[in-house]
Design an enzyme around this catalytic site. Structure first.
Site, PDB file in Angstrom:
ATOM      1  N   ARG A  94      -0.072   5.538  39.428  1.00 43.02           N
ATOM      2  CA  ARG A  94      -0.943   4.918  38.433  1.00 43.02           C
ATOM      3  C   ARG A  94      -0.542   5.276  37.007  1.00 43.02           C
ATOM      4  O   ARG A  94      -0.549   4.428  36.112  1.00 43.02           O
ATOM      5  CB  ARG A  94      -2.389   5.355  38.675  1.00 43.02           C
ATOM      6  CG  ARG A  94      -3.429   4.669  37.789  1.00 43.02           C
ATOM      7  CD  ARG A  94      -3.592   3.212  38.130  1.00 43.02           C
ATOM      8  NE  ARG A  94      -2.777   2.322  37.320  1.00 43.02           N
ATOM      9  CZ  ARG A  94      -2.475   1.078  37.682  1.00 43.02           C
ATOM     10  NH1 ARG A  94      -2.889   0.577  38.825  1.00 43.02           N
ATOM     11  NH2 ARG A  94      -1.740   0.323  36.905  1.00 43.02           N
ATOM     12  N   LYS A 129      -2.431   2.284  13.528  1.00 42.00           N
ATOM     13  CA  LYS A 129      -3.494   1.758  14.387  1.00 42.00           C
ATOM     14  C   LYS A 129      -3.041   1.834  15.842  1.00 42.00           C
ATOM     15  O   LYS A 129      -2.736   0.834  16.484  1.00 42.00           O
ATOM     16  CB  LYS A 129      -3.835   0.328  13.989  1.00 42.00           C
ATOM     17  CG  LYS A 129      -4.434   0.219  12.591  1.00 42.00           C
ATOM     18  CD  LYS A 129      -4.709  -1.220  12.202  1.00 42.00           C
ATOM     19  CE  LYS A 129      -5.279  -1.311  10.790  1.00 42.00           C
ATOM     20  NZ  LYS A 129      -5.516  -2.711  10.373  1.00 42.00           N
ATOM     21  N   LYS A 161      -3.673   4.464  -0.682  1.00 40.48           N
ATOM     22  CA  LYS A 161      -4.367   3.211  -0.443  1.00 40.48           C
ATOM     23  C   LYS A 161      -5.564   3.090  -1.387  1.00 40.48           C
ATOM     24  O   LYS A 161      -5.785   3.950  -2.236  1.00 40.48           O
ATOM     25  CB  LYS A 161      -4.788   3.124   1.031  1.00 40.48           C
ATOM     26  CG  LYS A 161      -3.583   3.058   1.976  1.00 40.48           C
ATOM     27  CD  LYS A 161      -4.016   3.031   3.429  1.00 40.48           C
ATOM     28  CE  LYS A 161      -4.665   1.725   3.816  1.00 40.48           C
ATOM     29  NZ  LYS A 161      -3.701   0.603   3.823  1.00 40.48           N
ATOM     30  N   GLU A 194      -0.634   1.167  -2.618  1.00 39.36           N
ATOM     31  CA  GLU A 194      -1.200  -0.142  -2.311  1.00 39.36           C
ATOM     32  C   GLU A 194      -1.681  -0.833  -3.573  1.00 39.36           C
ATOM     33  O   GLU A 194      -2.321  -0.218  -4.428  1.00 39.36           O
ATOM     34  CB  GLU A 194      -2.363   0.011  -1.333  1.00 39.36           C
ATOM     35  CG  GLU A 194      -3.075  -1.292  -0.997  1.00 39.36           C
ATOM     36  CD  GLU A 194      -4.274  -1.073  -0.102  1.00 39.36           C
ATOM     37  OE1 GLU A 194      -5.396  -1.417  -0.536  1.00 39.36           O
ATOM     38  OE2 GLU A 194      -4.105  -0.553   1.018  1.00 39.36           O
ATOM     39  N   ASP A 216      -1.368  -5.880  -0.492  1.00 35.83           N
ATOM     40  CA  ASP A 216      -2.384  -6.015   0.554  1.00 35.83           C
ATOM     41  C   ASP A 216      -3.224  -7.269   0.370  1.00 35.83           C
ATOM     42  O   ASP A 216      -3.847  -7.472  -0.682  1.00 35.83           O
ATOM     43  CB  ASP A 216      -3.288  -4.779   0.545  1.00 35.83           C
ATOM     44  CG  ASP A 216      -4.203  -4.740   1.753  1.00 35.83           C
ATOM     45  OD1 ASP A 216      -3.707  -4.933   2.877  1.00 35.83           O
ATOM     46  OD2 ASP A 216      -5.410  -4.510   1.579  1.00 35.83           O
TER      47      ASP A 216
END
Length: 277
Positions: A94, A129, A161, A194, A216
Site C-alpha cells: 500500500r 503548496k 510577499k 512580489e 502576481d
C-alpha cells in the site's frame, strides 16, 4: 525529513503492531512474486521510492525494475516485479502504491503543462503548496514530469510577499531591511519580491538589488508592460490563478518563470496496482 525517514514513519503508521491480515492467513515462510501494473496512461514516477519501501520492509526482497521514473506509460505496462516473503510484499504494497500513484499523477500533470510552453523560454515552477511531510517527493515528481522546483522552504530563498511588505511598512523598507539582515548574518540568499501592480514594480526597481520580481495576478497587458519595465535587471515570474487554459498566454508575455501551485495541490493520482503473479 529525509526520504528514508519518511518511509520509516509511513510504515509505522500503516503497520502498527503488525499486519494481522497477512499474519493470520499466510504462512511465515511463504514466498511470492508481484508486479506493478499500470492501469492509466501518463508519466511514471516513484519507482525508486517504491524500491526503497520494499528494501526497508525486508532487505531480502528482490526488486526487478522494468521501467524508469519519467517513462511514458500506458495501461498494461509493468513497472517492476518484487519477489520474496509474501508477508513482506503485502506490508509494503500500500505504501509503495500510495507514493507512486501520487507522484505519477503530479509528474503526468506537470508534463502536460510543460508541453504547452515547451517551445518558449519560460520555465514552469512548483510552489510550497505541498502536502505536509511529503514536499520532497512531490517536488521530485514535478522534476520527473519536466518542471522545475521553486524554493524548497522558508530557509533557502528570500521571498517578500504582500504580507511581508505590509508588515515591514512598504516595499523599500522590506527590501532594505532584508539586505541588512543578509549582510549581518553573512547569508547569501536570492531575493524575490512580489508586485501587485505596475506601480509596485516601479517601486521595486527604484530600490533595486533584487534577483526576481513576482508579478502576481497581472493581466496580460500589464504583465507585458512589467516585463518591458524590468528588462534584464531582474528575473520575472508570473503567478496567481494561472490555469491550463491561460498558461500559454502568460508564457507568451515574456516572463522567465511561471509558478503553478496546482502542480502539487490539485492533481489526480494515477491508477496503478500491485498484483500477485
Amino acid at each position: 525529513m529525509t526520504i528514508d525517514q519518511l518511509i520509516k514513519t509511513a510504515l509505522q503508521e500503516d503497520i502498527g503492531d503488525g499486519d494481522h491480515s497477512s499474519l493470520s492467513c499466510i504462512p511465515k515462510d511463504a514466498v511470492g512474486r508481484a508486479k506493478l501494473l499500470v492501469k492509466e496512461p501518463g508519466i511514471l514516477a516513484g519507482v525508486n521510492i517504491a524500491k526503497q519501501v520494499f528494501k526497508q520492509v525486508d532487505p531480502l526482497l528482490t526488486f526487478e525494475q522494468i521501467l524508469n521514473d519519467g517513462d511514458v506509460i500506458k495501461p498494461g505496462d509493468i513497472a517492476f516485479y518484487v519477489e520474496g516473503s509474501s508477508q513482506s510484499i503485502l506490508k509494503g504494497e500500500r505504501l509503495a502504491l500510495n507514493f507512486m500513484q501520487r507522484m505519477s499523477g503530479i509528474a503526468t500533470h506537470t508534463n502536460e503543462l510543460v508541453k504547452l510552453v515547451g517551445d518558449l523560454p519560460c520555465k514552469l515552477l512548483d510552489t510550497r503548496k505541498t502536502t505536509p511531510g511529503l514536499r520532497e517527493i512531490e517536488k521530485l515528481a514535478v522534476k520527473i514530469g519536466g518542471g522545475s522546483n521553486h524554493r524548497f522552504g522558508l530557509y533557502d530563498m528570500i521571498m517578500l510577499k504582500d504580507n511581508h511588505i505590509d508588515y515591514a511598512g512598504g516595499i523599500s523598507q522590506a527590501i532594505n531591511k532584508t539586505k541588512e539582515y543578509l549582510a549581518e548574518n553573512n547569508k547569501k540568499l536570492k531575493i524575490e519580491v512580489e508586485a501587485r501592480d505596475l506601480d509596485e514594480v516601479k517601486q521595486i526597481l527604484q530600490v533595486g538589488g533584487v534577483d526576481r520580481i513576482m508579478l502576481d495576478n497581472f493581466n496580460y497587458t500589464d504583465l507585458k508592460k512589467a516585463v518591458e519595465l524590468i528588462g534584464v535587471s531582474s528575473e520575472t515570474e508570473a503567478s496567481g490563478g494561472i490555469t491550463r487554459d491561460t498558461l500559454r498566454n502568460y508564457a507568451e508575455c515574456g516572463v522567465n518563470f511561471i509558478s503553478v501551485g496546482a502542480l502539487t495541490h490539485q492533481i489526480n493520482s494515477l491508477d496503478l496496482s500491485l498484483k500477485a503473479v
